[in-house]
Scaffold this active site. Structure first.
Site, short mmCIF file in Angstrom:
data_model
loop_
_atom_site.label_atom_id
_atom_site.label_comp_id
_atom_site.label_asym_id
_atom_site.label_seq_id
_atom_site.Cartn_x
_atom_site.Cartn_y
_atom_site.Cartn_z
N GLU A 103 0.83 -1.20 0.00
CA GLU A 103 0.00 0.00 0.00
C GLU A 103 0.87 1.25 0.00
OE1 GLU A 103 -3.32 2.32 2.79
OE2 GLU A 103 -2.85 0.21 3.17
N HIS B 73 4.86 29.70 -11.12
CA HIS B 73 3.72 30.15 -11.91
C HIS B 73 3.27 31.56 -11.50
CE1 HIS B 73 3.17 26.06 -13.43
NE2 HIS B 73 2.13 26.46 -14.16
#
Length: 391
Positions: A243, A339
């Site tokens: 997992e 950005h």
């Protein structure tokens, strides 16, 4: 970057899955995010194309190939296509293998074919309000009533909580005499007393349904006990290494995508009559991330080889999960920064990737738990100094 180790068949599989994503999943992502849940039809289409539970035997409808690289390919392509809310891996490689590991032949025959086809959607319910990383602290109980168990309690933050038709639920079966005696049960949609709460609103991954589950005197037939009564914790631990590798593969693939998005933006964005990528600060920041991404990809691919050989240790899985999720959060944070104001706008993928990333340092074991596992290994009697490991 070194050439990665995939077979020709897996290369063809990657192209087929990429085509499936672009045709059947990507066009619906915006709608699913708005409605807070992926349509069940997506699971049926994935099943019809052979993209669910690829490890399952052909008798159950699967490919019969347990090679983890098939799931690795699907995780990577899902992240690259910006379809992280389509989390079929939860169904296919996190939950369904419990049926393979611990299910009786009757349970496997009853449930697995519909899991492979997508008719039955899966979830696993461990987390409670006061029992997240501390599974032994759960309060849900399933008391033996002779011909059935009586399940009471609640679970929270359950992925696929709304869509799930079959939920593997962990509950204590001897709470007074042995609080660590936890067992796993197969709870089916429609069982009397099994109710779902609202679809929870989340910071990120908004198209992936997450809910609270409630159990009030739910009668669980004896044949729905999964594995050995009282051994649920060890059964859960057995599945945790893979997992956590899944979480690591997901995080690193998302980080690779976020990096590429940021590189493309810096090549287009102009600042002071120069492209953003021409500034040394931009180059150095991205160089640092590129080096870390490539180094971690090598380690992850080695972990994949180890899980295929049934040699992946809990400690190595913890290292992978810890480093990749921390790196992902670093990459998306730097991506937003580069950005500028655009990075704060939802229309730019980096904005969504930033909010999606934060939970990765929490689920499948928090970063703090990962560090605890690694530190215990360092101070254990079995610890081997690096210089002696090949002797």
């Amino acid at each position: 970057m070194f050439k990665r180790d995939f077979t020709e068949e897996q290369g063809m599989f990657r192209h087929a899955y990429r085509k499936f994503l672009h045709q059947e999943i990507q066009p619906h992502m915006e709608q699913w995010r708005e409605q807070g849940i992926v349509d069940r039809e997506a699971f049926l289409k994935a099943g019809a194309n052979g993209f669910l539970c690829t490890w399952a035997d052909e008798a159950f409808g699967g490919l019969g190939d347990p090679d983890f690289r098939f799931e690795q390919i699907m995780i990577e392509e899902t992240q690259y296509a910006l379809c992280a809310d389509w989390y079929s891996t939860l169904h296919s490689r996190l939950v369904a293998p419990y049926l393979k590991r611990f299910g009786t032949p009757e349970q496997q025959q009853r449930f697995l074919p519909k899991c492979v086809s997508g008719d039955t959607i899966l979830a696993v319910a461990m987390t409670e309000a006061d029992a997240g990383s501390d599974l032994a602290g759960m309060r849900s109980t399933a008391i033996d009533q002779g011909d059935h168990y009586l399940l009471n309690g609640s679970k929270t933050y359950i992925s696929n909580g709304i869509n799930a038709d079959l939920v593997i639920v962990a509950a204590k079966t001897d709470p007074l005499n042995n609080p660590r005696a936890v067992s796993l049960f197969l709870v089916e949609r429609g069982m009397a007393g099994f109710e779902r709460g609202a679809n929870l609103k989340k910071m990120g991954k908004k198209g992936q349904d997450t809910a609270e589950l409630f159990f009030a005197d739910v009668k669980i037939p004896k044949e729905n006990l999964l594995g050995v009564e009282g051994k649920g914790l060890s059964q859960l631990m057995e599945a945790l290494a893979e997992e956590r590798l899944i979480s690591a593969v997901e995080a690193l693939a998302a980080a690779q995508k976020a990096f590429d998005i940021t590189v493309e933006f810096t090549q287009q964005r102009k600042l002071f009559q120069k492209q953003l990528c021409d500034f040394q600060n931009t180059q150095f920041q991205l160089a640092d991330l590129r080096a870390q991404l490539d180094m971690q990809q090598v380690f992850i691919d080695q972990c994949v080889k180890a899980v295929n050989a049934d040699q992946l240790t809990a400690v190595d899985a913890a290292k992978a999960k810890y480093l990749t999720t921390e790196l992902l959060c670093k990459v998306v944070d730097e991506g937003v920064q580069l950005h500028g104001g655009a990075g704060y706008m939802d229309e730019y993928p980096i904005s969504r990737m930033y909010t999606d990333a934060r939970v990765t340092r929490i689920y499948a074991g928090t970063s703090e738990i990962m560090k605890l596992l690694i530190s215990r290994d360092i101070y254990s009697g079995d610890y081997c100094p690096f210089i002696d490991r090949d002797l």
